[in-house]
Structure formats: structure tokens, C-alpha cells
Design an enzyme around this catalytic site. Structure first.
Site, PDB file in Angstrom:
ATOM      1  CB  SER A 297      -0.870   0.010   1.265  1.00 39.87           C
ATOM      2  OG  SER A 297      -1.520   1.253   1.396  1.00 39.87           O
TER       3      SER A 297
ATOM      4  CE1 TYR B 164      -4.171  -2.211   5.003  1.00 44.85           C
ATOM      5  CE2 TYR B 164      -3.149  -0.110   4.522  1.00 44.85           C
ATOM      6  CZ  TYR B 164      -3.787  -1.253   4.091  1.00 44.85           C
ATOM      7  OH  TYR B 164      -4.020  -1.448   2.755  1.00 44.85           O
TER       8      TYR B 164
HETATM    9  P1  NAP Z   1     -11.592  -6.159   0.275  1.00 46.66           P
HETATM   10  O1  NAP Z   1     -12.515  -5.551  -0.728  1.00 46.66           O
HETATM   11  O2  NAP Z   1     -11.950  -6.074   1.734  1.00 46.66           O
HETATM   12  O3  NAP Z   1     -11.325  -7.675  -0.109  1.00 46.66           O
HETATM   13  C1  NAP Z   1     -10.399  -8.427   0.627  1.00 46.66           C
HETATM   14  C2  NAP Z   1     -10.837  -9.874   0.679  1.00 46.66           C
HETATM   15  O4  NAP Z   1      -9.860 -10.575   1.489  1.00 46.66           O
HETATM   16  C3  NAP Z   1     -12.184 -10.030   1.394  1.00 46.66           C
HETATM   17  O5  NAP Z   1     -12.977 -11.001   0.748  1.00 46.66           O
HETATM   18  C4  NAP Z   1     -11.762 -10.485   2.789  1.00 46.66           C
HETATM   19  O6  NAP Z   1     -12.745 -11.260   3.454  1.00 46.66           O
HETATM   20  C5  NAP Z   1     -10.550 -11.329   2.475  1.00 46.66           C
HETATM   21  N1  NAP Z   1      -9.745 -11.543   3.669  1.00 46.66           N
HETATM   22  C6  NAP Z   1      -9.590 -10.713   4.743  1.00 46.66           C
HETATM   23  N2  NAP Z   1      -8.828 -11.302   5.667  1.00 46.66           N
HETATM   24  C7  NAP Z   1      -8.491 -12.521   5.187  1.00 46.66           C
HETATM   25  C8  NAP Z   1      -7.741 -13.591   5.715  1.00 46.66           C
HETATM   26  N3  NAP Z   1      -7.213 -13.532   6.944  1.00 46.66           N
HETATM   27  N4  NAP Z   1      -7.583 -14.710   4.958  1.00 46.66           N
HETATM   28  C9  NAP Z   1      -8.152 -14.785   3.721  1.00 46.66           C
HETATM   29  N5  NAP Z   1      -8.893 -13.804   3.180  1.00 46.66           N
HETATM   30  C10 NAP Z   1      -9.067 -12.678   3.916  1.00 46.66           C
HETATM   31  O7  NAP Z   1     -10.134  -5.481   0.186  1.00 46.66           O
HETATM   32  P2  NAP Z   1      -9.426  -4.689  -1.021  1.00 46.66           P
HETATM   33  O8  NAP Z   1      -9.701  -3.244  -0.820  1.00 46.66           O
HETATM   34  O9  NAP Z   1      -9.734  -5.346  -2.301  1.00 46.66           O
HETATM   35  O10 NAP Z   1      -7.888  -4.905  -0.630  1.00 46.66           O
HETATM   36  C11 NAP Z   1      -7.115  -5.969  -1.163  1.00 46.66           C
HETATM   37  C12 NAP Z   1      -5.655  -5.713  -0.821  1.00 46.66           C
HETATM   38  O11 NAP Z   1      -5.252  -4.455  -1.363  1.00 46.66           O
HETATM   39  C13 NAP Z   1      -5.382  -5.611   0.680  1.00 46.66           C
HETATM   40  O12 NAP Z   1      -4.128  -6.168   0.974  1.00 46.66           O
HETATM   41  C14 NAP Z   1      -5.362  -4.119   0.929  1.00 46.66           C
HETATM   42  O13 NAP Z   1      -4.588  -3.767   2.061  1.00 46.66           O
HETATM   43  C15 NAP Z   1      -4.703  -3.651  -0.345  1.00 46.66           C
HETATM   44  N6  NAP Z   1      -4.969  -2.240  -0.650  1.00 46.66           N
HETATM   45  C16 NAP Z   1      -6.223  -1.810  -0.935  1.00 46.66           C
HETATM   46  C17 NAP Z   1      -6.426  -0.463  -1.235  1.00 46.66           C
HETATM   47  C18 NAP Z   1      -7.781   0.087  -1.581  1.00 46.66           C
HETATM   48  O14 NAP Z   1      -7.915   1.323  -1.692  1.00 46.66           O
HETATM   49  N7  NAP Z   1      -8.810  -0.741  -1.759  1.00 46.66           N
HETATM   50  C19 NAP Z   1      -5.337   0.421  -1.210  1.00 46.66           C
HETATM   51  C20 NAP Z   1      -4.081  -0.061  -0.909  1.00 46.66           C
HETATM   52  C21 NAP Z   1      -3.901  -1.398  -0.637  1.00 46.66           C
HETATM   53  P3  NAP Z   1     -13.697 -10.521   4.558  1.00 46.66           P
HETATM   54  O15 NAP Z   1     -14.464  -9.488   3.804  1.00 46.66           O
HETATM   55  O16 NAP Z   1     -14.511 -11.630   5.118  1.00 46.66           O
HETATM   56  O17 NAP Z   1     -12.752  -9.909   5.571  1.00 46.66           O
END
Ligand code: NAP
Length: 254
Positions: free
Chosen positions: A138, A151
Site C-alpha cells: 500500500s 496497517y
Molecule cells: P476487500 O474488498 O476487503 O477484499 C479483501 C478480501 O480478502 C475479502 O474477501 C476479505 O474477506 C478477504 N480476507 C480478509 N482477511 C483474510 C484472511 N485472513 N484470509 C483470507 N482472506 C481474507 O479489500 P481490497 O480493498 O480489495 O484490498 C485488497 C488488498 O489491497 C489488501 O491487501 C489491501 O490492504 C490492499 N490495498 C487496498 C487499497 C484500496 O484502496 N482498496 C489500497 C491499498 C492497498 P472478509 O471481507 O470476510 O474480511
């Protein structure tokens, strides 16, 4: 058929990565905590003619990771690519942040990346044909808002783990890189019963030099680039920032 293993692939950025790799001809193995989302994502890939396996798993638990990897290898073959995407963020005032909350974020984001990478790399090394690992970090690894210490620490750890693993796994021809996304809109990429059409204000868009908020597809394309020796064979240990230019913009208040 090459195999791509994606953590947290049920929804959000992970789902977009899974769809993009399936479209590019990879067999997909997903794990996720959310069973409905994971089942749905895998079913949608199969409905479009692709190959997909979903296993519920908590990436913070070694036993879950090992079971997922064993099942991936048994049904699809050794992973060629691992995308460590699963991640959580909790906003808690630093003075009130409990060690339990801090540890859980580190366990999912950083320990999970270590466990999945080791489980996949052991198999890639044993097969002897190399491979690639992409860690989703991130921009918060490099800059912060208040109340996000768990985080940011986990994402900074991923940046360091990325160059560590890149060196350790190089003799096995396994390349390890990271992507640091900025603001990526994922509300329309959730499990269908929870998905919403995102609304962005002019200010949301204008604070990005490229004039828009990021999309999961922006990250999926970069993962594909980092997965393939033809496009990124001379890259390992690197973080790529994908944030519409937000972290290079100087902010002066008039
Ligand atoms: P998201 O929409 O919340 O999707 C993440 C998925 O991972 C969800 O289905 C979640 O399940 C699952 N998950 C959470 N904890 C887990 C675990 N312990 N084992 C297996 N699966 C798990 O998140 P996202 O925004 O797409 O983010 C994906 C990645 O990108 C993350 O690493 C995040 O830090 C990074 N990121 C995102 C952004 C952004 O703006 N979206 C920016 C920078 C970095 P639950 O919903 O049941 O928890």
C-alpha cells in the site's frame, strides 16, 4: 495451463486479479475468509469457461494455508504465480490501540504473506521451473493518516519482506515484487449481495493527478505484468506504486 493462486480473491482487488488472470488463460486457485464471495468468484470464472478452485482459508493460519496449497497442487498443479492480496485495515486511535488488534492486522497482512509465500515457494522450488510472487502492499507503507499504525506497519513489513524474499528465492528463479496501491474503489467488486455502485465527488477525482480514483483493474493489469518473465523478467524485489500520482503531489495550502 499455468496456475495463479490468489489470496483474498473472493472480492475487491483480489476478485479483479482472479478474473484478469483467468481471462489471460491461467487456472485460478482462490482462498478467502468470505465463503459466499469466494464461491461466487470461482463460479463466475467457471461460467466464463475458465478453471477455478476456491477454498476458505485464513491466511494468518499455517494449517489453512497448507491445506489450500495442497489442494491447489492436487487439483490444478504447482502454482506458477502467487498473489498475496488478502489484507485488513482497522482504524483505531493510537493511544487506544490494543496489542490484540495490532497483532491481528500484522498476522493477516504480514504473517499471511510470509506463510503463503513460503508454502508456494517450497512447491515452486521443488518443481524447479521458477515462478513469481506479487505482494499487495500500500502507499500507506510510505505515508500515513492517523490511527492506522497496525496497517502501515504491516505494509512496510511487506515492502521489506519483498526484497528479502527476492534475494533468498532468486537461486530458485522465483521473482518477488510488490504493488503499492493508492485509493482503489472496490464497492462494485464485492460479493453481489453487498456490491454498490460507487459515487465519487469532484474533490475525490481532482486530488488524483490523473483525475480519477483507482479501479481494481488497474492493479490486476500490473499483477499480470509482474507475473510474466516476458514482461518483467529483469525485475525482482521492487515495489511499484499505483496511485494516480497522489504520493508525488506536493500539497501547499493557499
Ligand atoms: P476487500 O474488498 O476487503 O477484499 C479483501 C478480501 O480478502 C475479502 O474477501 C476479505 O474477506 C478477504 N480476507 C480478509 N482477511 C483474510 C484472511 N485472513 N484470509 C483470507 N482472506 C481474507 O479489500 P481490497 O480493498 O480489495 O484490498 C485488497 C488488498 O489491497 C489488501 O491487501 C489491501 O490492504 C490492499 N490495498 C487496498 C487499497 C484500496 O484502496 N482498496 C489500497 C491499498 C492497498 P472478509 O471481507 O470476510 O474480511
Amino acid at each position: 495451463m499455468k496456475v495463479a493462486a490468489i489470496t483474498g480473491g473472493g472480492q475487491g482487488i483480489g476478485r479483479a486479479i482472479a478474473y484478469r488472470f483467468a481471462e489471460a488463460g491461467y487456472a485460478i486457485s482462490l482462498c478467502d475468509l468470505d465463503i459466499d464471495a469466494g464461491d461466487e468468484a470461482a463460479a463466475q470464472i467457471r461460467a466464463r469457461g475458465g478453471t477455478a478452485l476456491f477454498r476458505p482459508a485464513d491466511v494468518a493460519l499455517a494449517v489453512d494455508v497448507e491445506t489450500w496449497m495442497t489442494e491447489t497442487e492436487r487439483q490444478l498443479g504447482c502454482p506458477d504465480i502467487l498473489i498475496n492480496n488478502a489484507g485488513i485495515m482497522k482504524r483505531v486511535d493510537f493511544l487506544a490501540l490494543s496489542a490484540v488488534d495490532f497483532d491481528r492486522v500484522i498476522a493477516v497482512n504480514l504473517r499471511g504473506t510470509f506463510l503463503c509465500s513460503q508454502a508456494a515457494a517450497k512447491r515452486m522450488a521443488a518443481r524447479g521451473q521458477g515462478g513469481a510472487i506479487v505482494n499487495i502492499s500500500s502507499t500507506r507503507a510510505y505515508m500515513s493518516e492517523a490511527g492506522t499504525e497496525g496497517y502501515t506497519a504491516s505494509k512496510g513489513g511487506i515492502a521489506a519482506l519483498t526484497h528479502g524474499m527476492a534475494i533468498s528465492l532468486a537461486p530458485h528463479r522465483i521473482r518477488v515484487n510488490a504493488i503499492a496501491p493508492g485509493w482503489i474503489e472496490t464497492r462494485d467488486w464485492q460479493y453481489s449481495k453487498r456490491a454498490e455502485e460507487p459515487q465519487h465527488s469532484e474533490a475525490d477525482r481532482e486530488q488524483h493527478p490523473v483525475g480519477r480514483v483507482g479501479k481494481p483493474e488497474d492493479i490486476a493489469e500490473a499483477c499480470l505484468f509482474l507475473a510474466d518473465d516476458k514482461t518483467s523478467g529483469f525485475m525482482t524485489g521492487q515495489p511499484i506504486v499505483i496511485d494516480g500520482g497522489m504520493t508525488v503531489k506536493m500539497i501547499y495550502v493557499d
